[in-house]
Structures are given as structure tokens and as C-alpha cells.
Design a protein around this motif. Structure first.
Motif, PDB file in Angstrom:
ATOM      1  N   ILE A 196      -4.096  -8.293 -10.659  1.00 27.69           N
ATOM      2  CA  ILE A 196      -4.807  -7.266 -11.442  1.00 27.69           C
ATOM      3  C   ILE A 196      -6.267  -7.184 -11.009  1.00 27.69           C
ATOM      4  CG2 ILE A 196      -5.686  -6.717 -13.752  1.00 27.69           C
ATOM      5  CD1 ILE A 196      -3.007  -7.766 -14.853  1.00 27.69           C
ATOM      6  N   ILE A 197      -6.917  -8.329 -10.879  1.00 31.89           N
ATOM      7  CA  ILE A 197      -8.332  -8.325 -10.461  1.00 31.89           C
ATOM      8  C   ILE A 197      -8.455  -7.756  -9.050  1.00 31.89           C
ATOM      9  CG2 ILE A 197     -10.333  -9.772  -9.942  1.00 31.89           C
ATOM     10  CD1 ILE A 197      -9.362 -11.658 -12.160  1.00 31.89           C
ATOM     11  N   TYR A 198      -7.547  -8.152  -8.150  1.00 30.38           N
ATOM     12  CA  TYR A 198      -7.609  -7.629  -6.779  1.00 30.38           C
ATOM     13  C   TYR A 198      -7.387  -6.122  -6.761  1.00 30.38           C
ATOM     14  CZ  TYR A 198      -7.037  -6.879  -1.865  1.00 30.38           C
ATOM     15  OH  TYR A 198      -7.204  -6.404  -0.593  1.00 30.38           O
TER      16      TYR A 198
ATOM     17  N   VAL B 195      -9.326  -0.713  -5.772  1.00 29.81           N
ATOM     18  CA  VAL B 195      -9.564   0.684  -6.172  1.00 29.81           C
ATOM     19  C   VAL B 195     -11.046   1.022  -6.044  1.00 29.81           C
ATOM     20  CG1 VAL B 195      -9.545   2.263  -8.153  1.00 29.81           C
ATOM     21  CG2 VAL B 195      -7.533   0.880  -7.645  1.00 29.81           C
ATOM     22  N   LEU B 196     -11.922   0.123  -6.519  1.00 30.32           N
ATOM     23  CA  LEU B 196     -13.361   0.364  -6.387  1.00 30.32           C
ATOM     24  C   LEU B 196     -13.782   0.420  -4.924  1.00 30.32           C
ATOM     25  CD1 LEU B 196     -14.694  -1.942  -9.248  1.00 30.32           C
ATOM     26  CD2 LEU B 196     -14.534   0.562  -9.246  1.00 30.32           C
ATOM     27  N   ASP B 197     -13.197  -0.461  -4.106  1.00 28.27           N
ATOM     28  CA  ASP B 197     -13.504  -0.501  -2.685  1.00 28.27           C
ATOM     29  C   ASP B 197     -13.083   0.796  -1.999  1.00 28.27           C
ATOM     30  OD1 ASP B 197     -14.383  -1.658  -0.280  1.00 28.27           O
ATOM     31  OD2 ASP B 197     -12.381  -2.456   0.157  1.00 28.27           O
ATOM     32  N   MET B 198     -11.880   1.273  -2.320  1.00 27.66           N
ATOM     33  CA  MET B 198     -11.407   2.517  -1.709  1.00 27.66           C
ATOM     34  C   MET B 198     -12.220   3.716  -2.187  1.00 27.66           C
ATOM     35  SD  MET B 198      -7.292   2.091  -1.360  1.00 27.66           S
ATOM     36  CE  MET B 198      -6.981   1.462  -2.991  1.00 27.66           C
ATOM     37  N   MET B 199     -12.637   3.705  -3.452  1.00 27.90           N
ATOM     38  CA  MET B 199     -13.490   4.793  -3.940  1.00 27.90           C
ATOM     39  C   MET B 199     -14.815   4.809  -3.187  1.00 27.90           C
ATOM     40  SD  MET B 199     -12.644   4.678  -8.055  1.00 27.90           S
ATOM     41  CE  MET B 199     -14.280   5.126  -8.493  1.00 27.90           C
ATOM     42  N   ALA B 200     -15.374   3.647  -2.939  1.00 28.75           N
ATOM     43  CA  ALA B 200     -16.628   3.572  -2.182  1.00 28.75           C
ATOM     44  C   ALA B 200     -16.432   4.092  -0.762  1.00 28.75           C
ATOM     45  CB  ALA B 200     -17.142   2.138  -2.170  1.00 28.75           C
TER      46      ALA B 200
ATOM     47  N   ILE C 134      -8.994   1.411   4.504  1.00 35.18           N
ATOM     48  CA  ILE C 134      -8.201   1.816   3.341  1.00 35.18           C
ATOM     49  C   ILE C 134      -6.751   1.371   3.498  1.00 35.18           C
ATOM     50  CG2 ILE C 134      -7.230   3.843   2.149  1.00 35.18           C
ATOM     51  CD1 ILE C 134      -9.975   5.172   2.481  1.00 35.18           C
ATOM     52  N   LEU C 135      -6.192   1.522   4.692  1.00 30.48           N
ATOM     53  CA  LEU C 135      -4.804   1.111   4.927  1.00 30.48           C
ATOM     54  C   LEU C 135      -4.625  -0.401   4.775  1.00 30.48           C
ATOM     55  CD1 LEU C 135      -3.820   3.406   7.935  1.00 30.48           C
ATOM     56  CD2 LEU C 135      -3.123   3.610   5.536  1.00 30.48           C
ATOM     57  N   ILE C 136      -5.596  -1.185   5.237  1.00 35.64           N
ATOM     58  CA  ILE C 136      -5.517  -2.644   5.100  1.00 35.64           C
ATOM     59  C   ILE C 136      -5.588  -3.040   3.628  1.00 35.64           C
ATOM     60  CG2 ILE C 136      -6.776  -4.794   5.549  1.00 35.64           C
ATOM     61  CD1 ILE C 136      -7.454  -3.629   8.330  1.00 35.64           C
ATOM     62  N   VAL C 137      -6.503  -2.432   2.893  1.00 32.43           N
ATOM     63  CA  VAL C 137      -6.632  -2.745   1.462  1.00 32.43           C
ATOM     64  C   VAL C 137      -5.356  -2.365   0.718  1.00 32.43           C
ATOM     65  CG1 VAL C 137      -7.883  -2.118  -0.646  1.00 32.43           C
ATOM     66  CG2 VAL C 137      -9.148  -2.642   1.432  1.00 32.43           C
ATOM     67  N   LEU C 138      -4.768  -1.213   1.040  1.00 33.22           N
ATOM     68  CA  LEU C 138      -3.517  -0.805   0.404  1.00 33.22           C
ATOM     69  C   LEU C 138      -2.380  -1.771   0.730  1.00 33.22           C
ATOM     70  CD1 LEU C 138      -3.499   3.086   0.837  1.00 33.22           C
ATOM     71  CD2 LEU C 138      -3.559   1.808  -1.301  1.00 33.22           C
ATOM     72  N   ALA C 139      -2.300  -2.213   1.973  1.00 35.96           N
ATOM     73  CA  ALA C 139      -1.240  -3.137   2.374  1.00 35.96           C
ATOM     74  C   ALA C 139      -1.370  -4.478   1.653  1.00 35.96           C
ATOM     75  CB  ALA C 139      -1.264  -3.343   3.889  1.00 35.96           C
ATOM     76  N   ILE C 140      -2.572  -5.007   1.590  1.00 40.12           N
ATOM     77  CA  ILE C 140      -2.774  -6.292   0.909  1.00 40.12           C
ATOM     78  C   ILE C 140      -2.458  -6.156  -0.580  1.00 40.12           C
ATOM     79  CG2 ILE C 140      -4.504  -8.022   0.245  1.00 40.12           C
ATOM     80  CD1 ILE C 140      -5.797  -7.598   2.981  1.00 40.12           C
TER      81      ILE C 140
ATOM     82  N   PHE D  90       1.327  -6.128  -0.927  1.00 38.07           N
ATOM     83  CA  PHE D  90       1.892  -7.467  -0.719  1.00 38.07           C
ATOM     84  C   PHE D  90       1.594  -8.393  -1.889  1.00 38.07           C
ATOM     85  CE2 PHE D  90       1.971  -6.573   4.014  1.00 38.07           C
ATOM     86  CZ  PHE D  90       3.357  -6.537   4.079  1.00 38.07           C
ATOM     87  N   ASN D  91       0.413  -8.264  -2.495  1.00 37.23           N
ATOM     88  CA  ASN D  91       0.094  -9.092  -3.669  1.00 37.23           C
ATOM     89  C   ASN D  91       1.046  -8.800  -4.821  1.00 37.23           C
ATOM     90  OD1 ASN D  91      -2.029 -10.237  -2.275  1.00 37.23           O
ATOM     91  ND2 ASN D  91      -3.592  -9.031  -3.282  1.00 37.23           N
ATOM     92  N   TRP D  92       1.341  -7.525  -5.046  1.00 39.25           N
ATOM     93  CA  TRP D  92       2.249  -7.179  -6.142  1.00 39.25           C
ATOM     94  C   TRP D  92       3.687  -7.570  -5.822  1.00 39.25           C
ATOM     95  CZ3 TRP D  92       0.894  -6.695 -10.865  1.00 39.25           C
ATOM     96  CH2 TRP D  92      -0.398  -6.282 -11.167  1.00 39.25           C
ATOM     97  N   ILE D  93       4.078  -7.459  -4.554  1.00 37.07           N
ATOM     98  CA  ILE D  93       5.415  -7.928  -4.164  1.00 37.07           C
ATOM     99  C   ILE D  93       5.519  -9.428  -4.395  1.00 37.07           C
ATOM    100  CG2 ILE D  93       6.953  -8.297  -2.191  1.00 37.07           C
ATOM    101  CD1 ILE D  93       5.938  -5.558  -1.127  1.00 37.07           C
ATOM    102  N   ALA D  94       4.464 -10.168  -4.035  1.00 35.61           N
ATOM    103  CA  ALA D  94       4.458 -11.616  -4.250  1.00 35.61           C
ATOM    104  C   ALA D  94       4.582 -11.936  -5.730  1.00 35.61           C
ATOM    105  CB  ALA D  94       3.183 -12.227  -3.675  1.00 35.61           C
ATOM    106  N   PHE D  95       3.868 -11.208  -6.577  1.00 33.41           N
ATOM    107  CA  PHE D  95       3.972 -11.429  -8.017  1.00 33.41           C
ATOM    108  C   PHE D  95       5.402 -11.207  -8.500  1.00 33.41           C
ATOM    109  CE2 PHE D  95       4.192  -9.182 -12.121  1.00 33.41           C
ATOM    110  CZ  PHE D  95       3.948 -10.262 -12.958  1.00 33.41           C
ATOM    111  N   ILE D  96       6.035 -10.140  -8.031  1.00 34.18           N
ATOM    112  CA  ILE D  96       7.404  -9.830  -8.448  1.00 34.18           C
ATOM    113  C   ILE D  96       8.379 -10.910  -7.981  1.00 34.18           C
ATOM    114  CG2 ILE D  96       9.312  -8.195  -8.068  1.00 34.18           C
ATOM    115  CD1 ILE D  96       7.116  -5.984  -8.001  1.00 34.18           C
ATOM    116  N   LYS D  97       8.149 -11.446  -6.783  1.00 35.82           N
ATOM    117  CA  LYS D  97       9.081 -12.432  -6.214  1.00 35.82           C
ATOM    118  C   LYS D  97       8.919 -13.832  -6.798  1.00 35.82           C
ATOM    119  CE  LYS D  97      11.094  -9.721  -3.215  1.00 35.82           C
ATOM    120  NZ  LYS D  97      12.516  -9.493  -3.159  1.00 35.82           N
ATOM    121  N   ILE D  98       7.805 -14.103  -7.466  1.00 30.83           N
ATOM    122  CA  ILE D  98       7.609 -15.433  -8.048  1.00 30.83           C
ATOM    123  C   ILE D  98       8.603 -15.617  -9.185  1.00 30.83           C
ATOM    124  CG2 ILE D  98       6.010 -16.866  -9.384  1.00 30.83           C
ATOM    125  CD1 ILE D  98       3.799 -15.812  -7.611  1.00 30.83           C
ATOM    126  N   GLY D  99       9.259 -16.772  -9.198  1.00 34.21           N
ATOM    127  CA  GLY D  99      10.280 -17.053 -10.184  1.00 34.21           C
ATOM    128  C   GLY D  99      11.678 -16.762  -9.658  1.00 34.21           C
TER     129      GLY D  99
END
Length: 141
Positions: free
Chosen positions: A13-15, A20-25, A60-66, A69-78
Motif C-alpha cells: 500500500i505504501i509503495y 502514484v505520486l512518482d508517476m504523477m510527478a 513509468i513502466l519500471i514503477v508500474l512493473a514493480i 509484482f509487489n501486489w502479486i507477491a502479496f497475493i501469493k503469500i500464504g
């Protein structure tokens, strides 16, 4: 929800907010070519052509990819194959921890919490694994 999943959720969530702020900038910067040219001239970089726009798109593409992947990792935990994703979050946490040292005060305020949450995901995964092995060994005895 396990502690490691809570840590991954909080870090993601923090990332995502940071992304989003980074991409807006980046979009604001890209929409003001005069400002880009002024900044480039200040540092003596006048003949860069479309390199800045291409760099912004790649960023922007790198930030979107990371973020994805962070959300996929969250979903896969457990799930049964969580090991690789927990290690991924650990590596991202280390990278963000190191990057925060380079980026000064803003980096420390924004990136250290992300790094801590992702590293704690790994720590709790190891701790939970040891607790599970200990309880399995006790039940066999």
C-alpha cells in the motif's frame, strides 16, 4: 491474516501511494517541456533530444512493473509456492533500504518504511517456518 501477509500488504500500500505520486510527478514534468529544457540547460545538457521523454516513459513502466509484482507477491503469500515471492519482497526491501541512503531525507521518510515492511515479511516467514517445524517435530514425538 498472518503477520507476514500484513507486512506485505502494508508495504505494498505504501509503495503504491509512492508510485502514484512518482508517476504523477513524471507526467507533470513531461507535460512541461520548457521546464525540462530549463533544467537541462542549467546542467549543460542541451542536445539530448527525445531522451528525456523516453527516460520518463521507461521510468513509468519500471514503477508500474514493480508495483504489479509487489501486489502479486502479496497475493501469493500464504499459498504453497510463496517462497520465491517472499524472497522477492526481501530483495526489494534491501534495494529500497540502500536507495533511501542515497536519496537523503525524502528517501529516508518514504523508502525506509517500505523497506522495513518488506524485510519484516521475510523475517516473519522464516520465524513462522521455524515455529511450524518445531510444532511438527513435537507432535511426532
Amino acid at each position: 491474516m498472518t503477520r507476514r501477509k500484513v507486512m506485505a500488504l502494508t508495504g505494498s500500500i505504501i509503495y503504491t501511494i509512492f508510485a502514484v505520486l512518482d508517476m504523477m510527478a513524471m507526467v507533470v514534468l513531461a507535460s512541461h517541456p520548457a521546464l525540462i529544457n530549463q533544467l537541462l540547460e542549467r546542467y549543460g545538457l542541451t542536445n539530448v533530444g527525445n531522451s528525456v521523454a523516453i527516460g520518463i516513459i521507461i521510468g513509468i513502466l519500471i514503477v508500474l512493473a514493480i508495483t504489479a509484482f509487489n501486489w502479486i507477491a502479496f497475493i501469493k503469500i500464504g499459498k504453497p509456492k510463496e517462497k520465491g515471492w517472499v524472497i522477492y519482497l526481501f530483495v526489494i526491501g534491501i534495494i529500497y533500504g540502500l536507495a533511501s541512503l542515497i536519496n537523503g531525507v525524502v528517501g529516508i521518510l518514504l523508502q525506509i518504511p517500505i523497506a522495513v515492511f518488506f524485510i519484516l515479511t521475510f523475517v516473519f516467514w522464516i520465524k513462522d517456518g521455524k515455529n511450524n517445524n518445531t510444532s511438527e517435530n513435537n507432535s511426532k514425538a
